[in-house]
Design a protein around this motif. Structure first.
Motif, short mmCIF file in Angstrom:
data_model
loop_
_atom_site.label_atom_id
_atom_site.label_comp_id
_atom_site.label_asym_id
_atom_site.label_seq_id
_atom_site.Cartn_x
_atom_site.Cartn_y
_atom_site.Cartn_z
N ALA A 1 51.81 41.16 79.13
CA ALA A 1 52.66 41.86 78.19
C ALA A 1 52.08 43.25 77.88
CB ALA A 1 52.81 41.05 76.91
N ARG A 2 50.76 43.32 77.75
CA ARG A 2 50.12 44.60 77.48
C ARG A 2 50.34 45.57 78.63
NH1 ARG A 2 44.11 43.97 77.25
NH2 ARG A 2 44.40 44.15 79.48
N ASP A 3 50.15 45.07 79.86
CA ASP A 3 50.34 45.92 81.03
C ASP A 3 51.79 46.40 81.13
OD1 ASP A 3 47.70 45.59 81.63
OD2 ASP A 3 48.04 44.11 83.22
N LEU A 4 52.74 45.50 80.85
CA LEU A 4 54.15 45.87 80.93
C LEU A 4 54.48 46.94 79.89
CD1 LEU A 4 57.01 45.48 82.02
CD2 LEU A 4 57.30 43.62 80.39
N SER A 5 53.98 46.75 78.67
CA SER A 5 54.30 47.71 77.61
C SER A 5 53.64 49.07 77.86
CB SER A 5 53.88 47.17 76.24
OG SER A 5 52.48 46.99 76.18
N ALA A 6 52.57 49.08 78.64
CA ALA A 6 51.89 50.35 78.94
C ALA A 6 52.43 51.01 80.21
CB ALA A 6 50.39 50.10 79.09
N GLU A 7 53.25 50.28 80.97
CA GLU A 7 53.79 50.81 82.22
C GLU A 7 54.74 51.98 81.92
OE1 GLU A 7 54.98 51.69 85.85
OE2 GLU A 7 53.41 50.20 85.48
N PRO A 8 54.48 53.17 82.47
CA PRO A 8 55.31 54.35 82.14
C PRO A 8 56.80 54.15 82.41
CG PRO A 8 53.30 55.03 83.25
CD PRO A 8 53.34 53.52 83.32
N SER A 9 57.16 53.50 83.53
CA SER A 9 58.58 53.33 83.84
C SER A 9 59.25 52.38 82.85
CB SER A 9 58.77 52.81 85.27
OG SER A 9 58.16 51.54 85.44
N ALA A 10 58.50 51.37 82.38
CA ALA A 10 59.06 50.45 81.38
C ALA A 10 59.24 51.18 80.05
CB ALA A 10 58.15 49.24 81.22
N ARG A 11 58.25 51.98 79.67
CA ARG A 11 58.34 52.73 78.42
C ARG A 11 59.53 53.70 78.46
NH1 ARG A 11 53.80 52.36 75.19
NH2 ARG A 11 54.15 54.42 74.27
N GLU A 12 59.74 54.31 79.63
CA GLU A 12 60.87 55.22 79.78
C GLU A 12 62.19 54.45 79.66
OE1 GLU A 12 64.20 57.09 81.57
OE2 GLU A 12 63.19 55.39 82.48
N ALA A 13 62.28 53.28 80.27
CA ALA A 13 63.52 52.49 80.25
C ALA A 13 63.88 52.09 78.83
CB ALA A 13 63.37 51.26 81.13
N PHE A 14 62.89 51.78 78.01
CA PHE A 14 63.14 51.32 76.65
C PHE A 14 63.37 52.48 75.66
CE2 PHE A 14 61.65 47.31 78.23
CZ PHE A 14 62.27 46.37 77.42
N ASP A 15 63.22 53.70 76.11
CA ASP A 15 63.32 54.85 75.21
C ASP A 15 64.75 55.39 75.18
OD1 ASP A 15 62.97 57.06 73.65
OD2 ASP A 15 61.53 58.05 74.98
N VAL A 16 65.56 54.89 74.23
CA VAL A 16 66.95 55.33 74.16
C VAL A 16 67.07 56.78 73.70
CG1 VAL A 16 67.89 53.01 73.81
CG2 VAL A 16 67.29 54.40 71.83
N THR A 17 66.01 57.35 73.16
CA THR A 17 66.09 58.75 72.72
C THR A 17 66.22 59.70 73.92
OG1 THR A 17 63.69 59.10 72.68
CG2 THR A 17 64.73 58.25 70.66
N ARG A 18 66.00 59.18 75.13
CA ARG A 18 66.18 60.00 76.32
C ARG A 18 67.65 60.17 76.69
NH1 ARG A 18 61.54 60.42 79.95
NH2 ARG A 18 59.69 59.64 78.87
N GLU A 19 68.52 59.38 76.06
CA GLU A 19 69.96 59.52 76.29
C GLU A 19 70.48 60.74 75.55
OE1 GLU A 19 71.92 57.80 78.25
OE2 GLU A 19 70.49 56.23 78.82
N SER A 20 71.60 61.26 76.03
CA SER A 20 72.20 62.42 75.37
C SER A 20 72.68 62.02 73.97
CB SER A 20 73.39 62.95 76.18
OG SER A 20 74.46 62.02 76.10
N PRO A 21 72.66 62.96 73.03
CA PRO A 21 73.17 62.64 71.69
C PRO A 21 74.61 62.13 71.72
CG PRO A 21 71.98 64.71 71.65
CD PRO A 21 72.08 64.31 73.09
N ALA A 22 75.43 62.66 72.64
CA ALA A 22 76.83 62.22 72.73
C ALA A 22 76.93 60.76 73.14
CB ALA A 22 77.59 63.11 73.72
N ARG A 23 76.10 60.35 74.09
CA ARG A 23 76.16 58.95 74.54
C ARG A 23 75.64 58.03 73.44
NH1 ARG A 23 73.51 55.49 79.23
NH2 ARG A 23 75.29 54.14 79.62
#
Length: 200
Positions: A1-23
């Protein structure tokens, strides 16, 4: 679980702030909407199944005041989130690659109880299915005029699960557990709801 949470691609996938404000706005700036947006992000990145739970619909008493005070926002939130998912299923990043199922664990009594609420009612309920492999504009089943009992094309929870398993392309043959016993993937006698599937 620690490795998964530290994985950059997983962190990016879970980061909804990367979506456009409109979406983000389209899904709704509330927990349910942002949870559905997160589920959509995960599916576009290869996650096979994402579960989104929403709580606060269980009104065994005073449902009239609950509908007036608590539910309008709940209903708007559900409408925001499901409408955005359906848009993305039709012509967005989920098109042709995802299924949405909106369901509760059981139905509610068609009549109010003595406390002005609705109790558990396992004999009839509604479920929404949309997406890859699901027929468009299809209504399956019918209840009596009071919404109490199925009178046409009754579907069991096991049949609904068998339909989802079929749509996901999962093999329904029993699997052998490590101790040697056979475990059914779907219930005995359950089968996909043929009328709910898109015609090929």
């Amino acid at each position: 679980a620690r490795d998964l949470s530290a994985e950059p691609s997983a962190r990016e996938a879970f980061d909804v702030t990367r979506e456009s404000p409109a979406r983000r706005e389209r899904y709704g700036r509330h927990r349910l909407g942002q949870s559905c947006l997160l589920a959509a992000r995960l599916v576009t990145r290869g996650v096979r199944v994402a579960l989104v739970r929403d709580v606060g619909w269980d009104h065994h008493q005073r449902i009239t005041s609950a509908l007036e005070v608590g539910f309008p926002s709940k209903l708007r939130q559900l409408d925001d989130a499901v409408a955005a998912l359906l848009d993305d299923l039709r012509d967005g990043p989920l098109a042709g690659r995802a299924i949405v199922c909106v369901a509760s664990e059981f139905g509610r009594t068609p009549r109010l109880n003595g406390l002005g609420g609705r109790d558990h009612w396992p004999r009839a309920q509604s479920v929404l299915l949309a997406g890859a492999g699901v027929g468009e504009g299809v209504l399956v089943g019918e209840t009596d005029a009071h919404g109490e009992e199925p009178i046409d094309e009754a579907v069991s929870p096991a049949d609904l699960f068998a339909t989802l398993v079929h749509l996901l392309g999962i093999d329904t043959e029993p699997i052998r557990a490590p101790d040697g016993r056979l475990v059914r993937v779907v219930g005995e006698g359950a089968s996909p709801i043929a009328t709910a599937l898109a015609r090929r």
